[in-house]
Scaffold this motif. Structure first.
Motif, PDB file in Angstrom:
ATOM      1  N   LEU A   1      -1.866  27.533  -4.287  1.00  0.00           N
ATOM      2  CA  LEU A   1      -2.692  26.837  -5.278  1.00  0.00           C
ATOM      3  C   LEU A   1      -2.545  27.499  -6.653  1.00  0.00           C
ATOM      4  N   PHE A   2      -2.580  28.815  -6.653  1.00  0.00           N
ATOM      5  CA  PHE A   2      -2.456  29.595  -7.897  1.00  0.00           C
ATOM      6  C   PHE A   2      -1.125  29.289  -8.588  1.00  0.00           C
ATOM      7  N   GLU A   3      -0.084  29.257  -7.794  1.00  0.00           N
ATOM      8  CA  GLU A   3       1.260  28.970  -8.341  1.00  0.00           C
ATOM      9  C   GLU A   3       1.304  27.574  -8.968  1.00  0.00           C
ATOM     10  N   LYS A   4       0.748  26.596  -8.238  1.00  0.00           N
ATOM     11  CA  LYS A   4       0.758  25.197  -8.734  1.00  0.00           C
ATOM     12  C   LYS A   4      -0.125  25.053  -9.969  1.00  0.00           C
ATOM     13  N   ASN A   5      -1.318  25.655  -9.919  1.00  0.00           N
ATOM     14  CA  ASN A   5      -2.275  25.504 -11.025  1.00  0.00           C
ATOM     15  C   ASN A   5      -1.762  26.072 -12.339  1.00  0.00           C
ATOM     16  N   GLN A   6      -0.926  27.108 -12.246  1.00  0.00           N
ATOM     17  CA  GLN A   6      -0.400  27.695 -13.483  1.00  0.00           C
ATOM     18  C   GLN A   6       0.522  26.717 -14.205  1.00  0.00           C
ATOM     19  N   LYS A   7       1.145  25.835 -13.419  1.00  0.00           N
ATOM     20  CA  LYS A   7       2.055  24.850 -14.027  1.00  0.00           C
ATOM     21  C   LYS A   7       1.309  23.601 -14.469  1.00  0.00           C
ATOM     22  N   ASN A   8       0.356  23.187 -13.641  1.00  0.00           N
ATOM     23  CA  ASN A   8      -0.268  21.888 -13.889  1.00  0.00           C
ATOM     24  C   ASN A   8      -1.630  21.797 -13.197  1.00  0.00           C
ATOM     25  N   MET A   9      -2.604  21.220 -13.917  1.00  0.00           N
ATOM     26  CA  MET A   9      -3.897  20.949 -13.264  1.00  0.00           C
ATOM     27  C   MET A   9      -4.342  19.551 -13.649  1.00  0.00           C
ATOM     28  N   ASN A  10      -4.821  18.783 -12.671  1.00  0.00           N
ATOM     29  CA  ASN A  10      -5.233  17.401 -12.950  1.00  0.00           C
ATOM     30  C   ASN A  10      -6.448  17.341 -13.864  1.00  0.00           C
ATOM     31  N   SER A  11      -7.366  18.287 -13.663  1.00  0.00           N
ATOM     32  CA  SER A  11      -8.550  18.318 -14.522  1.00  0.00           C
ATOM     33  C   SER A  11      -8.966  19.772 -14.689  1.00  0.00           C
ATOM     34  N   ASN A  12      -9.908  20.021 -15.585  1.00  0.00           N
ATOM     35  CA  ASN A  12     -10.317  21.404 -15.852  1.00  0.00           C
ATOM     36  C   ASN A  12     -11.175  21.998 -14.748  1.00  0.00           C
ATOM     37  N   TYR A  13     -11.721  21.128 -13.905  1.00  0.00           N
ATOM     38  CA  TYR A  13     -12.626  21.637 -12.864  1.00  0.00           C
ATOM     39  C   TYR A  13     -12.293  20.995 -11.524  1.00  0.00           C
ATOM     40  N   GLU A  14     -12.008  21.827 -10.543  1.00  0.00           N
ATOM     41  CA  GLU A  14     -11.703  21.294  -9.210  1.00  0.00           C
ATOM     42  C   GLU A  14     -12.407  22.122  -8.141  1.00  0.00           C
ATOM     43  N   ILE A  15     -12.737  21.443  -7.046  1.00  0.00           N
ATOM     44  CA  ILE A  15     -13.311  22.123  -5.881  1.00  0.00           C
ATOM     45  C   ILE A  15     -12.389  21.829  -4.697  1.00  0.00           C
ATOM     46  N   TYR A  16     -12.080  22.855  -3.900  1.00  0.00           N
ATOM     47  CA  TYR A  16     -11.255  22.638  -2.708  1.00  0.00           C
ATOM     48  C   TYR A  16     -11.910  23.233  -1.467  1.00  0.00           C
TER      49      TYR A  16
ATOM     50  N   HIS B   1     -16.814  22.139 -18.752  1.00  0.00           N
ATOM     51  CA  HIS B   1     -17.054  21.007 -19.653  1.00  0.00           C
ATOM     52  C   HIS B   1     -17.256  21.476 -21.094  1.00  0.00           C
ATOM     53  N   LEU B   2     -18.123  22.462 -21.264  1.00  0.00           N
ATOM     54  CA  LEU B   2     -18.471  22.910 -22.613  1.00  0.00           C
ATOM     55  C   LEU B   2     -17.341  23.657 -23.314  1.00  0.00           C
ATOM     56  N   TYR B   3     -16.689  24.537 -22.554  1.00  0.00           N
ATOM     57  CA  TYR B   3     -15.731  25.456 -23.196  1.00  0.00           C
ATOM     58  C   TYR B   3     -14.289  25.175 -22.778  1.00  0.00           C
ATOM     59  N   LYS B   4     -14.089  24.062 -22.076  1.00  0.00           N
ATOM     60  CA  LYS B   4     -12.735  23.664 -21.634  1.00  0.00           C
ATOM     61  C   LYS B   4     -12.064  24.762 -20.804  1.00  0.00           C
ATOM     62  N   MET B   5     -12.897  25.511 -20.067  1.00  0.00           N
ATOM     63  CA  MET B   5     -12.312  26.530 -19.182  1.00  0.00           C
ATOM     64  C   MET B   5     -11.716  25.844 -17.965  1.00  0.00           C
ATOM     65  N   LYS B   6     -10.605  26.370 -17.470  1.00  0.00           N
ATOM     66  CA  LYS B   6     -10.016  25.842 -16.237  1.00  0.00           C
ATOM     67  C   LYS B   6     -10.619  26.616 -15.066  1.00  0.00           C
ATOM     68  N   ILE B   7     -11.381  25.895 -14.234  1.00  0.00           N
ATOM     69  CA  ILE B   7     -12.139  26.568 -13.170  1.00  0.00           C
ATOM     70  C   ILE B   7     -11.915  25.883 -11.835  1.00  0.00           C
ATOM     71  N   ILE B   8     -11.728  26.713 -10.806  1.00  0.00           N
ATOM     72  CA  ILE B   8     -11.525  26.173  -9.455  1.00  0.00           C
ATOM     73  C   ILE B   8     -12.455  26.864  -8.462  1.00  0.00           C
ATOM     74  N   GLY B   9     -13.237  26.055  -7.756  1.00  0.00           N
ATOM     75  CA  GLY B   9     -14.142  26.576  -6.730  1.00  0.00           C
ATOM     76  C   GLY B   9     -13.511  26.404  -5.359  1.00  0.00           C
ATOM     77  N   LEU B  10     -13.606  27.465  -4.544  1.00  0.00           N
ATOM     78  CA  LEU B  10     -12.998  27.436  -3.211  1.00  0.00           C
ATOM     79  C   LEU B  10     -14.094  27.490  -2.155  1.00  0.00           C
ATOM     80  N   ARG B  11     -14.235  26.406  -1.407  1.00  0.00           N
ATOM     81  CA  ARG B  11     -15.265  26.395  -0.354  1.00  0.00           C
ATOM     82  C   ARG B  11     -14.645  26.898   0.948  1.00  0.00           C
ATOM     83  N   PHE B  12     -14.874  28.185   1.236  1.00  0.00           N
ATOM     84  CA  PHE B  12     -14.297  28.797   2.442  1.00  0.00           C
ATOM     85  C   PHE B  12     -15.071  28.385   3.686  1.00  0.00           C
ATOM     86  N   PHE B  13     -14.301  28.152   4.766  1.00  0.00           N
ATOM     87  CA  PHE B  13     -14.891  27.824   6.065  1.00  0.00           C
ATOM     88  C   PHE B  13     -14.660  28.994   7.036  1.00  0.00           C
TER      89      PHE B  13
END
Ligand SMILES: NC(=O)c1ccc[n+]([C@@H]2O[C@H](COP(=O)([O-])OP(=O)(O)OC[C@H]3O[C@@H](n4cnc5c(N)ncnc54)[C@H](O)[C@@H]3O)[C@@H](O)[C@H]2O)c1
Length: 327
Positions: free
Chosen positions: A235-250, A172-184
């Motif tokens: 996910l990495f391949e897709k995210n490099q082209k396009n991301m819906n928002s700057n922060y996502e959790i999967y 939010h603050l620095y407009k970093m593109k960040i993705i959290g991965l919740r491993f099961f």
């Protein structure tokens, strides 16, 4: 084409080493790893993983503890990483009950150091390992990313929840593109000896009984390592082209929970052994059931996990017997 500089922290670990292995297959990637090679579990396993990676010409290992801000900032000032996969952490729910200090040091201070260093050099994308444990006990299944995560049951889970909140503030603050991965519950060859099926087989071959917590009434969404890595790479391949928002959790899961007793029976059948069983009560910190919704990650990756539990256990047991030279 410009080569991509990719950092994988926790590269000597189970998930990290598998990720480096696949990322280095592309000549367009220059992959770097950071790990302190700690002694949380049998060091030989980490050595074995790194031996394979050391043969890769486009891989460089840095032995650094992520809790040292000075050393991390120095490393990031020398190499301007384009992408970061931050997987280094003190893992394990049960260990966190009696050893909270190491979680504070690696999962909170270490996490902050990597994120702050990544911000300073403007990395293009920042991935980090969260965990299914952030969900605590749930009554509704499958568990989607939208479910509440305000009631973690262990300090480990609490540190992962904190990572998510801190990461959100940075995006939010620095407009970093960040993705959290919740491993099961990730499993597979050369995996973690503190987790099943590895821990059960170790106990058996040491002539000991296996402890079955909560009298075996747990369910876990076991996810095979190759499926986890496939999810991340697509996910990495897709995210490099396009991301819906700057922060996502999967959620990164299989989406098919296994009842513990049935699962133990499958290990016995596949490995042709019978465990000495010790049924005990619930372990504090453990959740009763994990069952991942994979709708969100599927929408982006169009990928569904391929390895079912029978195949996965077979692959693991074959590896285990070969590794420990068991006839
Ligand atoms: N394996 C799973 O089922 C699972 C499930 C949920 C979340 N996770 C998370 O995924 C990530 C990878 O897990 P894994 O199963 O590969 O665990 P792992 O223990 O095999 O790998 C973690 C690596 O991080 C390194 N490390 C730990 N503290 C460090 C520090 N202070 N400085 C530098 N390196 C450090 C360790 O030496 C280790 O090689 C972790 O963040 C873990 O919490 C794993």
């Amino acid at each position: 084409m410009n080569k991509k500089k990719i950092l994988v922290t926790g590269c000597a670990g189970f998930i990290g080493s598998n990720l480096v292995d696949k990322l280095t297959n592309s000549k367009n990637n220059i992959v770097y790893g950071i790990d302190n090679l700690n002694n949380y579990y049998d060091h030989k396993l980490k050595k074995k993983r790194l031996k394979k990676l050391s043969k890769k010409k486009n891989f460089t290992l840095f032995k650094i503890d992520i809790s040292s801000k000075k050393n991390i900032l120095k490393n990031f000032s020398i190499i301007k990483y384009d992408y970061v996969f931050h997987l280094a952490a003190q893992a394990g729910v049960r260990y966190s009950i009696n050893n909270p200090d190491t979680y504070l040091k690696s999962n909170l201070i270490g996490f902050y150091n990597i994120l702050e260093a990544a911000k300073k050099i403007n990395v293009k994308l920042f991935y980090f390992a969260s965990s299914s444990s952030v969900y605590g006990d749930k009554k509704k299944f499958p568990i989607s990313e939208k479910f509440n995560t305000d009631t973690p049951k262990s300090f480990y889970a609490a540190t992962k929840k904190c990572n998510e909140i801190i990461a959100h503030s940075y995006s939010h603050l620095y407009k970093m593109k960040i993705i959290g991965l919740r491993f099961f519950t990730v499993y597979g060859p050369l995996g973690r000896p503190d987790m099943t099926p590895f821990s059960f087989l170790n106990k058996h071959y040491q002539g000991k009984h296996i402890d079955i917590f909560n009298k075996g009434n747990h369910e876990r969404d076991f996810t095979y390592i190759d499926d986890v890595i496939n999810f991340i790479l697509i996910l990495f391949e897709k995210n490099q082209k396009n991301m819906n928002s700057n922060y996502e959790i999967y959620n990164i899961g299989k989406g098919s929970p296994q009842k513990l007793l049935k699962y133990i029976g499958q290990i016995e059948k596949t490995s042709k052994i019978n465990f000495k069983r010790n049924y005990i009560g619930p372990q504090s910190g453990d959740v009763k059931k994990t069952y991942s919704s994979i709708k969100k990650i599927y929408r982006i990756t169009n990928y569904k996990p391929k390895i079912n539990i029978q195949e996965g256990l077979k692959k693991f047991i074959n590896w285990y017997k070969k590794y420990y030279k068991i006839k």
